[in-house]
Design an enzyme around this catalytic site. Structure first.
Site, mmCIF file in Angstrom:
data_model
loop_
_atom_site.group_PDB
_atom_site.id
_atom_site.type_symbol
_atom_site.label_atom_id
_atom_site.label_comp_id
_atom_site.label_asym_id
_atom_site.label_seq_id
_atom_site.Cartn_x
_atom_site.Cartn_y
_atom_site.Cartn_z
ATOM 1 N N ILE A 1 0.836 -1.206 0.000
ATOM 2 C CA ILE A 1 0.000 0.000 0.000
ATOM 3 C C ILE A 1 0.875 1.263 0.000
ATOM 4 C CG2 ILE A 1 -2.224 -0.832 0.855
ATOM 5 C CD1 ILE A 1 0.446 0.571 3.143
ATOM 6 N N LYS B 1 14.510 -1.538 9.953
ATOM 7 C CA LYS B 1 13.507 -2.485 9.442
ATOM 8 C C LYS B 1 14.007 -3.866 9.853
ATOM 9 C CE LYS B 1 10.898 -4.003 5.411
ATOM 10 N NZ LYS B 1 9.559 -3.638 5.908
ATOM 11 N N ASP C 1 13.209 -3.162 0.156
ATOM 12 C CA ASP C 1 12.809 -2.053 1.023
ATOM 13 C C ASP C 1 13.963 -1.590 1.910
ATOM 14 O OD1 ASP C 1 10.315 -2.194 -0.079
ATOM 15 O OD2 ASP C 1 9.376 -3.216 1.621
ATOM 16 N N GLY D 1 7.652 -1.901 9.980
ATOM 17 C CA GLY D 1 7.270 -3.288 10.170
ATOM 18 C C GLY D 1 7.288 -4.062 8.860
#
Length: 221
Positions: free
Chosen positions: A13, A37, A52, A117
């Site tokens: 998202i 992370k 990421d 997360g």
């Protein structure tokens, strides 16, 4: 300082995209932050720049070295599955207690610490815990990133219910969305009045930097 925990209503998202833009805007003012992370799945060594972890490190100006990656994401799994399944596939342990301990050891006391997360707020981040459990164990301030697709209102309100409604929500608009993002924000605010609902504007990311500024004034117990 109390860390910020960036989570989402689900996967894909845009939470990493939004966070990278906010990090760049923060750093453009000569300010620093710590970005963590701890757990990442879908970590492909042959496509590092698309992971990421590397995207966050690049946005934060971190050294793109093996040691640097380890300092941001110590638990990395290749399979693009929820971390508990990815860890099981590699026959590795992934206990919530170890993640909590590592995060507490790496929270910076001088500059804001932001923890991203893995997946949505109710996704497993360990074999025995969810992102929600990690947020609570760290006493982190949750920031919930949501999209603008059909179903966003339901997914966001459900996530806010488990977060007790006290949360900042950042709506990340999609150019093909048929629902005006401002309308979605108003509806969420109406049903979740304790939530701080914001809209991410890619042209004005600095409008959300007060989230980090407030973190600098919040001390950990």
């Amino acid at each position: 300082m109390r860390p910020l925990f960036i989570t989402g209503t689900g996967t894909d998202i845009g939470k990493t995209h939004v966070l990278c833009e906010l990090i760049r805007a923060w750093r453009s003012g000569g300010r620093r932050m710590r970005v963590l992370k701890p757990v990442i799945s879908g970590f492909d060594q042959s496509a590092l720049n698309e992971t990421d972890t590397i995207r966050l490190m690049r946005a934060n100006g971190d050294a793109l070295t093996g040691e640097g990656v380890q300092a941001v994401s110590p638990w990395r799994f290749k399979a693009p599955l929820s971390p508990d399944l990815a860890a099981r596939k590699e026959r590795r342990e992934l206990a919530l207690e170890r993640i909590v301990s590592w995060c507490l050891d790496h929270i910076d006391r001088e500059i804001p610490t932001v923890i991203e997360g893995a997946g949505g707020v109710m996704s497993p981040i360990a074999s025995d815990g969810l992102n929600l459990d990690l947020i609570r164990e760290l006493d982190a301030r949750p920031v919930l990133v949501a999209g603008s697709y059909l179903g966003t209102i339901s997914h966001t309100l459900t996530a806010l219910r488990v977060l007790d409604g006290r949360c900042t929500v950042i709506l990340n608009d999609h150019p093909q969305s048929e629902t005006p993002i401002a309308e979605t924000a108003r509806t969420i605010s109406r049903f979740a009045p304790r939530a701080d609902v914001r809209v991410f504007d890619p042209d004005k990311p600095d409008a959300l930097l007060d989230l980090f500024e407030s973190a600098t004034n919040t001390l950990l117990d």
